[in-house]
Design a protein around this motif. Structure first.
Motif, short mmCIF file in Angstrom:
data_model
loop_
_atom_site.label_atom_id
_atom_site.label_comp_id
_atom_site.label_asym_id
_atom_site.label_seq_id
_atom_site.Cartn_x
_atom_site.Cartn_y
_atom_site.Cartn_z
N GLN A 263 0.76 -1.28 0.15
CA GLN A 263 -0.04 -0.08 -0.18
C GLN A 263 0.84 1.33 -0.07
O GLN A 263 0.63 2.06 -0.96
CB GLN A 263 -0.96 0.00 1.20
N HIS A 264 1.71 1.27 0.80
CA HIS A 264 2.87 2.24 0.98
C HIS A 264 3.68 2.61 -0.31
O HIS A 264 3.76 3.78 -0.72
CB HIS A 264 3.61 2.34 2.23
N GLN A 265 3.87 1.53 -0.92
CA GLN A 265 4.74 1.49 -2.27
C GLN A 265 3.83 2.25 -3.09
O GLN A 265 4.17 3.15 -4.14
CB GLN A 265 5.21 0.34 -2.68
N GLN A 266 2.55 1.85 -3.42
CA GLN A 266 1.73 2.51 -4.27
C GLN A 266 1.45 3.77 -4.09
O GLN A 266 1.31 4.69 -5.00
CB GLN A 266 0.27 1.74 -4.13
N GLU A 267 1.44 4.36 -2.76
CA GLU A 267 1.11 5.84 -2.20
C GLU A 267 2.62 6.51 -2.70
O GLU A 267 2.44 7.54 -3.11
CB GLU A 267 1.10 5.64 -0.78
N LEU A 268 3.65 5.89 -2.58
CA LEU A 268 4.86 6.64 -3.14
C LEU A 268 5.08 6.80 -4.59
O LEU A 268 5.20 8.01 -5.04
CB LEU A 268 6.09 5.82 -2.85
N ILE A 269 4.11 6.07 -5.28
CA ILE A 269 4.25 6.24 -6.97
C ILE A 269 3.29 7.53 -7.12
O ILE A 269 3.62 8.26 -7.87
CB ILE A 269 3.66 4.98 -7.55
N LYS A 270 2.16 7.34 -6.19
CA LYS A 270 1.12 8.69 -6.39
C LYS A 270 1.91 9.80 -5.82
O LYS A 270 1.89 10.92 -6.67
CB LYS A 270 -0.10 8.54 -5.54
N ALA A 271 2.65 9.79 -4.92
CA ALA A 271 3.38 11.07 -4.39
C ALA A 271 4.45 11.65 -5.21
O ALA A 271 4.52 12.75 -5.44
CB ALA A 271 3.89 10.80 -2.92
N ILE A 272 5.08 10.73 -6.07
CA ILE A 272 6.29 10.97 -6.93
C ILE A 272 5.52 11.62 -8.07
O ILE A 272 5.85 12.94 -8.79
CB ILE A 272 6.88 9.92 -7.46
N MET A 273 4.40 11.21 -8.62
CA MET A 273 3.59 11.84 -9.78
C MET A 273 2.95 13.30 -9.51
O MET A 273 3.23 14.12 -10.04
CB MET A 273 2.33 10.97 -10.00
N ASP A 274 2.42 13.17 -7.96
CA ASP A 274 1.80 14.74 -7.85
C ASP A 274 3.26 15.86 -7.76
O ASP A 274 2.82 16.66 -8.13
CB ASP A 274 1.29 14.28 -6.19
N SER A 275 4.13 15.11 -7.12
CA SER A 275 5.61 16.08 -7.09
C SER A 275 5.88 16.43 -8.40
O SER A 275 6.29 17.63 -8.56
CB SER A 275 6.61 15.47 -6.17
N ALA A 276 5.90 15.41 -9.25
CA ALA A 276 6.63 15.75 -10.59
C ALA A 276 5.64 16.75 -11.19
O ALA A 276 5.94 17.56 -12.10
CB ALA A 276 6.82 14.60 -11.37
N LEU A 277 4.33 16.70 -11.09
CA LEU A 277 3.32 17.42 -11.76
C LEU A 277 3.00 18.75 -10.99
O LEU A 277 2.19 19.40 -11.61
CB LEU A 277 2.04 16.48 -12.06
N SER A 278 3.86 18.94 -9.86
CA SER A 278 3.34 20.20 -9.11
C SER A 278 3.74 21.39 -9.96
O SER A 278 4.66 21.51 -10.54
CB SER A 278 3.79 20.32 -7.71
N ALA A 279 2.96 22.51 -9.60
CA ALA A 279 3.41 24.07 -10.36
C ALA A 279 4.81 24.22 -9.99
O ALA A 279 5.43 24.90 -10.77
CB ALA A 279 2.33 25.05 -9.63
N GLY A 280 5.50 23.84 -9.00
CA GLY A 280 6.70 24.36 -8.66
C GLY A 280 7.61 23.82 -9.48
O GLY A 280 8.77 24.46 -9.93
N VAL A 281 7.52 22.46 -9.79
CA VAL A 281 8.58 21.86 -10.74
C VAL A 281 8.22 22.21 -12.24
O VAL A 281 9.12 22.83 -12.81
CB VAL A 281 8.16 20.33 -10.75
N LEU A 282 7.21 22.54 -12.43
CA LEU A 282 6.79 22.98 -14.13
C LEU A 282 7.23 24.43 -14.12
O LEU A 282 7.57 24.57 -15.46
CB LEU A 282 5.17 22.99 -14.28
N THR A 283 7.17 25.24 -13.41
CA THR A 283 7.59 26.53 -13.53
C THR A 283 9.07 26.83 -13.11
O THR A 283 9.74 27.94 -13.32
CB THR A 283 6.94 27.54 -12.42
N ASP A 284 9.92 25.88 -12.81
CA ASP A 284 11.41 25.92 -12.50
C ASP A 284 12.07 24.81 -13.36
O ASP A 284 11.88 23.88 -13.17
CB ASP A 284 11.62 25.41 -10.92
N ARG A 285 12.48 25.53 -14.65
CA ARG A 285 13.40 24.85 -15.76
C ARG A 285 14.19 23.95 -15.24
O ARG A 285 14.66 22.74 -15.32
CB ARG A 285 13.48 25.86 -16.77
N GLY A 286 15.28 24.60 -14.30
CA GLY A 286 16.39 23.88 -13.88
C GLY A 286 16.00 22.61 -13.01
O GLY A 286 16.66 21.65 -12.99
#
Length: 373
Positions: A263-286
């Motif tokens: 269950q926690h491994q599945q949650e981590l996949i979701k957390a990585i997706m959410d972090s990678a798709l967050s506005a902070g990542v999208l607006t920071d090219r570096g």
């Protein structure tokens, strides 16, 4: 009978002791390209963002990362007569998480995470089916097994397939058990997972409090049994790569044991997706470029996986389109004096038939979770 779903109502669902169906992952933040992404590969996820408007520089970086990926897995080298037939254009991608770390012998690594990601033929639905590492299965005979070919052709825990013959034998074991043709493989090890999470600036996970009999703690949460025995307080925590890895490796502190870990491994996949798709990542090219490059260093894939092309084809998939299940099983039992997870052959056969026929959504509807459990 345990086959999928649970009373857990978080980002993903696996079984504690019965029920059926699957639980939808909670939706990602609404709006535009922040909800778009390839499920299963960080590079592809970012490539789809780049294609949706990230600009030429990001696209070039993603394309270069795709070309530079380590590709040690040649699925075409597995004898065709030993493999199921491919009957449609749905994609079955195996995600393997190994416990190999730098400085350790790779031959001693184990596969603690195994998830079949099934994306339907139209690219509108995605399902992650976890395979318990202790599932008692038949490991097919395989003379080309890299480590212990003499052990193959026997019954054992599922993760023995990886220990004896690496990814090829793991694929053969899955295909023998399920009749599902594995199209592609993505493998990430401990060090790679840490790299990916740290490149994102960490991930937020909702920590589940320990509930195993005999667990002693001064506050709600869970204390790690590894390393420095870090304490994770119950509730949302921003975790570094090391701490995210530490948390999803734990299992003995919960009554559900390895099912809690899945269950926690599945949650981590979701957390990585959410972090990678967050506005902070999208607006920071570096930061986004760093994530792409870190991901390309962190994963190994098969020789035929075109991450960029796959990302474009699946660009309209969103995080709430991903449904997690677990391999049908009857809970724990004893085989040869060791504790194993017993396979539910009847329910398992119906699920895998649905995967082969690309009808997993209909299978979930026909196997609803028992709300009383």
């Amino acid at each position: 009978m345990t086959y999928s779903g649970s009373n857990y109502r978080g980002s993903a669902s696996v079984p504690p002791a019965g029920g059926g169906g699957g639980a939808r992952v909670a939706a990602a933040a609404a709006g535009g390209p922040t909800r778009r992404g390839l499920i299963g590969s960080g590079i592809g996820l970012v490539a789809s963002i780049a294609a949706a408007g990230g600009g030429f520089a990001l696209w070039s970086t993603a394309n270069r990362a795709n070309a530079d990926l380590d590709r040690p897995f040649d699925l075409d080298a597995i004898p065709e007569e030993d493999r199921p037939e491919k009957t449609n254009e749905a994609m079955n991608l195996l995600v393997v998480g190994s416990d190999h770390r730098e400085g350790n012998e790779e031959a001693d690594a184990r596969s603690d995470t195994n998830i079949i990601l099934h994306v339907n033929e139209s690219g509108t639905e995605a399902y992650g089916i976890s395979i318990p590492r202790d599932l008692y299965v038949h490991i097919p005979e395989y003379a080309a097994a890299s480590n212990y070919p003499e052990y193959t052709g026997s019954d054992a825990k599922f993760n023995a397939a990886y220990a004896w013959g690496g990814v090829p034998l793991t694929v053969l074991t899955i295909e023998s058990l399920t009749g599902v043709r594995i199209d592609h493989v993505v493998e990430i090890n401990f060090d790679g997972l840490i790299q990916v999470v740290d490149a994102l600036g960490g991930v937020t996970m909702d920590i589940e409090a320990a509930d195993a009999d005999g667990y002693i703690g001064d506050a709600p949460g869970v204390t790690s049994i590894h390393g420095d025995h870090y304490f994770f307080p119950e509730g949302p925590n921003l975790l570094s790569g090391e701490r995210a890895l530490d948390y999803v490796r734990q299992r003995k502190q919960w009554a559900r044991g390895d099912f809690a870990r899945m269950q926690h491994q599945q949650e981590l996949i979701k957390a990585i997706m959410d972090s990678a798709l967050s506005a902070g990542v999208l607006t920071d090219r570096g930061r986004l470029t760093s994530f792409i490059e870190s991901t390309s260093d962190a994963v190994k894939v098969d020789t035929e996986l075109n991450v960029i092309g796959t990302a474009i084809n699946l660009m309209d998939l969103r995080s709430d389109d991903l449904v997690f299940l677990t391999t049908p099983n009857l809970g724990t039992g004893d085989e040869g004096g060791e504790s194993v997870v017993l396979y539910d052959e009847e329910t398992g056969a119906s699920l895998w038939e649905a995967v082969v026929d690309d009808e997993v959504g209909a299978w979930i509807e026909a196997n609803p979770k028992d709300e009383g459990e």
